[in-house]
Design an enzyme around this catalytic site. Structure first.
Site, mmCIF file in Angstrom:
data_model
loop_
_atom_site.group_PDB
_atom_site.id
_atom_site.type_symbol
_atom_site.label_atom_id
_atom_site.label_comp_id
_atom_site.label_asym_id
_atom_site.label_seq_id
_atom_site.Cartn_x
_atom_site.Cartn_y
_atom_site.Cartn_z
ATOM 1 N N HIS A 153 -0.849 3.583 -11.331
ATOM 2 C CA HIS A 153 -1.316 2.659 -12.380
ATOM 3 C C HIS A 153 -2.584 3.173 -13.074
ATOM 4 O O HIS A 153 -3.260 2.403 -13.748
ATOM 5 C CB HIS A 153 -1.571 1.262 -11.792
ATOM 6 C CG HIS A 153 -0.305 0.550 -11.400
ATOM 7 N ND1 HIS A 153 -0.301 -0.670 -10.765
ATOM 8 C CD2 HIS A 153 0.997 0.881 -11.571
ATOM 9 C CE1 HIS A 153 0.955 -1.053 -10.541
ATOM 10 N NE2 HIS A 153 1.764 -0.124 -11.014
ATOM 11 N N THR A 187 -0.402 -5.288 -0.604
ATOM 12 C CA THR A 187 0.241 -5.497 -1.911
ATOM 13 C C THR A 187 1.252 -6.635 -1.830
ATOM 14 O O THR A 187 1.959 -6.782 -0.831
ATOM 15 C CB THR A 187 0.889 -4.189 -2.445
ATOM 16 O OG1 THR A 187 1.486 -4.452 -3.701
ATOM 17 C CG2 THR A 187 1.884 -3.583 -1.478
ATOM 18 N N ALA A 247 -6.407 -5.556 6.618
ATOM 19 C CA ALA A 247 -5.964 -4.163 6.747
ATOM 20 C C ALA A 247 -7.004 -3.287 7.443
ATOM 21 O O ALA A 247 -6.648 -2.341 8.145
ATOM 22 C CB ALA A 247 -5.645 -3.591 5.367
ATOM 23 N N ASN A 258 -3.789 1.036 -7.067
ATOM 24 C CA ASN A 258 -5.185 0.701 -7.359
ATOM 25 C C ASN A 258 -5.787 1.687 -8.347
ATOM 26 O O ASN A 258 -5.514 2.886 -8.281
ATOM 27 C CB ASN A 258 -5.999 0.701 -6.065
ATOM 28 C CG ASN A 258 -5.487 -0.337 -5.089
ATOM 29 O OD1 ASN A 258 -4.751 -1.246 -5.489
ATOM 30 N ND2 ASN A 258 -5.842 -0.213 -3.827
HETATM 31 N N1 APR Z 1 -5.952 -6.854 4.087
HETATM 32 C C1 APR Z 1 -4.621 -6.754 3.819
HETATM 33 N N2 APR Z 1 -4.029 -7.373 2.787
HETATM 34 C C2 APR Z 1 -4.797 -8.135 1.999
HETATM 35 C C3 APR Z 1 -6.189 -8.305 2.212
HETATM 36 C C4 APR Z 1 -6.761 -7.619 3.314
HETATM 37 N N3 APR Z 1 -8.059 -7.715 3.622
HETATM 38 N N4 APR Z 1 -6.640 -9.130 1.251
HETATM 39 C C5 APR Z 1 -5.615 -9.467 0.474
HETATM 40 N N5 APR Z 1 -4.489 -8.869 0.919
HETATM 41 C C6 APR Z 1 -3.121 -8.937 0.364
HETATM 42 C C7 APR Z 1 -2.725 -10.307 -0.131
HETATM 43 O O1 APR Z 1 -2.090 -11.032 0.920
HETATM 44 C C8 APR Z 1 -1.748 -9.985 -1.259
HETATM 45 O O2 APR Z 1 -0.395 -9.992 -0.807
HETATM 46 O O3 APR Z 1 -3.090 -8.089 -0.749
HETATM 47 C C9 APR Z 1 -2.106 -8.550 -1.658
HETATM 48 C C10 APR Z 1 -2.660 -8.426 -3.057
HETATM 49 O O4 APR Z 1 -1.667 -8.766 -3.974
HETATM 50 P P1 APR Z 1 -1.936 -8.772 -5.550
HETATM 51 O O5 APR Z 1 -3.161 -9.543 -5.859
HETATM 52 O O6 APR Z 1 -0.677 -9.182 -6.217
HETATM 53 O O7 APR Z 1 -2.278 -7.239 -5.872
HETATM 54 P P2 APR Z 1 -1.312 -5.973 -5.978
HETATM 55 O O8 APR Z 1 -0.124 -6.124 -5.116
HETATM 56 O O9 APR Z 1 -2.181 -4.782 -5.781
HETATM 57 O O10 APR Z 1 -0.865 -6.051 -7.503
HETATM 58 C C11 APR Z 1 0.011 -5.076 -7.997
HETATM 59 O O11 APR Z 1 -0.271 -5.986 -10.173
HETATM 60 O O12 APR Z 1 -1.249 -6.749 -12.152
HETATM 61 C C12 APR Z 1 -0.919 -5.698 -11.393
HETATM 62 O O13 APR Z 1 -1.517 -3.588 -12.010
HETATM 63 C C13 APR Z 1 -1.913 -4.619 -11.162
HETATM 64 O O14 APR Z 1 -1.751 -2.839 -9.521
HETATM 65 C C14 APR Z 1 -1.688 -4.231 -9.700
HETATM 66 C C15 APR Z 1 -0.305 -4.788 -9.427
#
Ligand code: APR
Length: 235
Positions: A107, A175, A218, A90
């Protein structure tokens, strides 16, 4: 138990009102990654890329941490003899605001920009303008948000590599397990013999690598786990 790694993604900040990337109303649904988060996009249209992050910056800066972030601080305070490192994808600052220690922003961070001419990093709470002059090298038009774009190397990889080799417990929170190298950390931790846990709203892309998958918000699931872990490890 000596070393715990907590890997976080945008899901941990969702309950602080920040958008994730790939959910229904996610950041990447309204913007193409190729337009705002690649080296090529920045070279082609720095004004557009800067404006995307200029809009995001105040939203992120105003957000407050939730119980997910806060229970990491509790873990660190109650288990002072265990190294608990927070590796986050993040760019928001909610881990800092919650008082977490040992945070690695692989990142980058929304409150910084970097000169692509000389590498100078500058704290930035306001907008980054494409014609700004770098205070170090005096070259103008080379400042970009200090955010790792696709096509760039994530930060702190040497440090994270070392941590993974010695990891006893690996916890991923919020994630999707789609973006590498972070998506591959769980496998490396497993090779090192770590127990692996996932706290996510939905199953993630590499769910099969986790010993336990705890689905839910979470801010609700992780504090309970943290409480049990503190009790268990304080015996
Ligand atoms: N509690 C737990 N998990 C959650 C919640 C919550 N309240 N809300 C959403 N999620 C989960 C979703 O189920 C999903 O699997 O968080 C995850 C978010 O996934 P992404 O949108 O893909 O985000 P992230 O994994 O942080 O992305 C990774 O992608 O484009 C890049 O650089 C950007 O750092 C980022 C990277």
């Amino acid at each position: 138990m000596k070393n715990i790694i907590i890997l976080t993604g945008s899901g941990i900040s969702a309950e602080s009102g920040l958008k994730t990337f790939r959910s229904e109303d996610g950041l990447w649904l309204n913007h193409r990654v190729e337009d705002v988060c690649t080296v090529e996009a920045f070279e082609k249209n720095p004004v557009y890329v800067n404006s995307f992050y200029n809009e995001l910056r105040p939203i992120m800066m105003q957000a407050s941490p939730n119980m997910g972030h806060q229970s990491i601080t509790t873990l660190q305070e109650k288990l002072p003899d265990i190294n608990i490192n927070v590796v986050t994808q993040n760019v928001d600052l909610l881990h800092e605001k919650a008082g977490n220690k040992n945070i690695y922003h692989i990142h980058g961070r929304i409150d910084e920009c970097v000169c692509t001419n000389c590498g100078h990093v500058i704290k930035t709470l306001g907008d980054v303008e494409s014609d700004e002059i770098c205070p170090q090298c005096q070259v103008s038009g080379m400042l970009k948000p200090n955010i790792v774009f696709f096509g760039e190397m994530p930060k702190y990889m040497n440090e994270v590599d070392k941590m993974l080799l010695n990891c006893d417990m690996f916890i991923a929170i919020g994630t999707s397990g789609i973006v590498y190298p972070a998506a591959g950390f769980v496998r490396m931790a497993k090779y090192a013999g770590a127990k692996t846990y996932l706290f996510n709203l939905d199953p993630c892309n590499n769910s099969n690598m986790f010993d336990q998958e705890i689905l839910g918000k979470a801010s609700q699931t992780f504090p309970k786990f943290a409480e049990h872990l503190i009790a268990e490890l304080s015996k």
